[in-house]
Design an enzyme around this catalytic site. Sequence first.
Site, PDB file in Angstrom:
ATOM      1  N   HIS A 179       0.903  -1.062   0.281  1.00 49.31           N
ATOM      2  CA  HIS A 179       0.116   0.079  -0.081  1.00 49.31           C
ATOM      3  C   HIS A 179       0.874   1.236  -0.019  1.00 49.31           C
ATOM      4  O   HIS A 179       1.865   1.458   0.625  1.00 49.31           O
ATOM      5  CB  HIS A 179      -0.964  -0.294   1.310  1.00 49.31           C
ATOM      6  CG  HIS A 179      -1.913   1.157   1.617  1.00 49.31           C
ATOM      7  ND1 HIS A 179      -1.736   2.142   1.834  1.00 49.31           N
ATOM      8  CD2 HIS A 179      -3.420   0.948   1.340  1.00 49.31           C
ATOM      9  CE1 HIS A 179      -2.700   2.947   2.143  1.00 49.31           C
ATOM     10  NE2 HIS A 179      -3.721   2.085   1.574  1.00 49.31           N
ATOM     11  N   LYS A 195     -10.136  -0.118  10.907  1.00 53.02           N
ATOM     12  CA  LYS A 195     -10.538  -1.221  10.035  1.00 53.02           C
ATOM     13  C   LYS A 195     -11.007  -2.347  10.675  1.00 53.02           C
ATOM     14  O   LYS A 195     -11.015  -3.699  10.165  1.00 53.02           O
ATOM     15  CB  LYS A 195      -9.153  -1.567   9.059  1.00 53.02           C
ATOM     16  CG  LYS A 195      -8.801  -0.462   8.005  1.00 53.02           C
ATOM     17  CD  LYS A 195      -7.730  -0.927   7.267  1.00 53.02           C
ATOM     18  CE  LYS A 195      -7.090   0.146   6.632  1.00 53.02           C
ATOM     19  NZ  LYS A 195      -8.015   0.782   5.343  1.00 53.02           N
ATOM     20  N   CYS A 203      -4.861   2.601  -3.478  1.00 51.54           N
ATOM     21  CA  CYS A 203      -3.473   3.042  -3.099  1.00 51.54           C
ATOM     22  C   CYS A 203      -2.377   2.046  -3.272  1.00 51.54           C
ATOM     23  O   CYS A 203      -1.436   1.825  -2.369  1.00 51.54           O
ATOM     24  CB  CYS A 203      -3.660   3.310  -1.506  1.00 51.54           C
ATOM     25  SG  CYS A 203      -4.801   4.729  -1.061  1.00 51.54           S
TER      26      CYS A 203
HETATM   27  C1  LIG Z   1      -2.517  -2.601   3.437  1.00 54.85           C
HETATM   28  C2  LIG Z   1      -2.723  -1.162   4.122  1.00 54.85           C
HETATM   29  N1  LIG Z   1      -1.571  -0.423   4.661  1.00 54.85           N
HETATM   30  C3  LIG Z   1      -1.964   0.542   5.160  1.00 54.85           C
HETATM   31  C4  LIG Z   1      -3.080   1.209   5.231  1.00 54.85           C
HETATM   32  C5  LIG Z   1      -3.245   2.672   5.689  1.00 54.85           C
HETATM   33  O1  LIG Z   1      -4.025   2.436   6.664  1.00 54.85           O
HETATM   34  P1  LIG Z   1      -4.662   4.145   7.347  1.00 54.85           P
HETATM   35  O2  LIG Z   1      -5.046   4.981   6.386  1.00 54.85           O
HETATM   36  O3  LIG Z   1      -5.364   3.621   8.500  1.00 54.85           O
HETATM   37  O4  LIG Z   1      -3.520   4.649   7.954  1.00 54.85           O
HETATM   38  C6  LIG Z   1      -4.256   0.430   4.477  1.00 54.85           C
HETATM   39  C7  LIG Z   1      -5.436   1.288   4.578  1.00 54.85           C
HETATM   40  O5  LIG Z   1      -6.131   1.353   3.479  1.00 54.85           O
HETATM   41  C8  LIG Z   1      -3.888  -0.562   3.833  1.00 54.85           C
HETATM   42  O6  LIG Z   1      -5.033  -1.226   3.416  1.00 54.85           O
END
Ligand SMILES: Cc1ncc(COP(=O)(O)O)c(C=O)c1O
Lengths: 129, 419
Positions: free
Chosen positions: B132, B234, B376
């Site tokens: 991500h 989440k 993302c």
């Molecule tokens: C695999 C992964 N890493 C990191 C994130 C980032 O999470 P947050 O936006 O809550 O910091 C997400 C959220 O979409 C994710 O799916």
Amino acid sequence: MDDFYRDYILDHYRNPRNFGHLEKPDVEAEDLNPLCGDTIRMELNVEGGVVRDVKFFGKGCAISQASASMLTETIKGMKLEDVAKLSKDAVLENVGIGISPTRMKCAMLGLRVLKSAAIGRLASWPDEE
Amino acid sequence: MTQTLRTPALDPKLARIIADFPILARPTSRGKRLVYLDSAATSQKPRAVIQALVDYYEQYNANIHRGVYEIAERATAEFEAARGKLARFINADMHEIIWVRNATEAINLVAYTWGSTNLRAGDAILLTELEHHSDLVPWQALAQRTGAQLRFIPADERGVLVLDDLDALLDGCKLVAIGHVSNTLGTIAPLDAVIPRAHAAGAVVVVDGAQGAPHLRVDVKALDADFYAFSGHKMLGPTGIGVLYGKRALLQAMPPFDYGGDMIHRVEYRDATFAEPPWKFEAGTSNIADAIAFGVATDYLENVGMDWIREHERALTAYAFERLSEFEPRGLAIYGPRDPAATSGVISFNFADVHPHDLASILDTEGVCIRAGHHCTMPLMNKMGWSATARASFYLYNSEADVDALAAGLEKASKVFKV
Ligand SMILES: Cc1ncc(COP(=O)(O)O)c(C=O)c1O
């Protein structure tokens, strides 16, 4: 929103008009919708201040691509200064009603790029004017 | 339109879970049942979590670690008890649980503290091609600050990590950052294979657990992860709260992240000493209410049982593969591993030449919420040659009826787009 996907919209999506590139564009612009990554490029030939030819290139959803395709038909023969003054209605008249607020940027992307080409710098979003 | 292959009776436990989520009982503006298939973006919240927020603000709203009066003592006790719950949830010690805003901030914390003090020009940082943006861009910035180089464990065309060259990739590597579960394809990373080899090569391992902690039982000691980052929102908790787990010895050696009140031991005009971890990393007033409610979210998950959730999502994914395969003759393509045991409740797909955004808009008219776009993970999309995908993701409150609603929505899209 589902009423939006009428036959002529799908036709413009699958068979976009004036799609491709001009050999020697006089003005051009390109932008993307950061929300979804859709891209549109507009290339124009201008003679005596009048749009003689236009091509667009891009990829994305039916709304962004059909809206851009229809715009290219609207502006052929139009004065460049009038293209610069087009409002969001120019798109909404083409595509009709039924676009949800979250998809408005998709519909406006082509017009924004077109106006950017006409004024020689990045135009504001037509739906925010 | 709502043609169903079979109408399974709702499992009583599942029915009770669904009833705990007020939002799932609210119809959409078009009068449709809300079919929420976007839990990988953020989960819905059970009543108990919402109530915990209200209780804090109505009954004992006070700052923590300072007041000597009753409500301040209660706020401090609940806040630290929540830390204990999060520690138990991942089998850590409570001094290893740092409150942050979200997984992204947790990863940045490691990059700015451990990363900036331990990486030198020429060192390697090993990531994977599935990461991500939140587990990629902070490391790009760290590499630029330090002169370290980025390397990537490749993914095959199904999104499965290929470990063939792992030893070569680990050579000269100081840090490995790897997502527990891919948010785009649902692939579960082979942490058991990667972490011991990374340690043998002398690297520290950061696990992006944003999609792992909500769905899989996490035991940071068994995994032997050095850092594990995840977000409350989440996993049934509120937005604005997350956790960075770090091994105590590493945390003790790291410099602070933010400086200010609460993170200090003793302050003079020209100098200060800092508190012990985890408080050393928690400058300023914390997100008290959301931390407490996050603790309640883990109570809820434990009560349902992480093993039950895993099995429920596996069965639902298998059923979704079955229903989606009906559309394959019409051009539906499923990405990622086709094996429900190798994934964690995420299905990415495209339907003929219907752009995912158009598909999501049509499904929205039926009350079905899915995600469309690059999720993302722009570099992964480019590598795979997809400009965008549609993504359905499941959680404990989803049912086979939700999958049927997705299939009915696809049927509608098929009619509208004539595919
Ligand atoms: C695999 C992964 N890493 C990191 C994130 C980032 O999470 P947050 O936006 O809550 O910091 C997400 C959220 O979409 C994710 O799916």
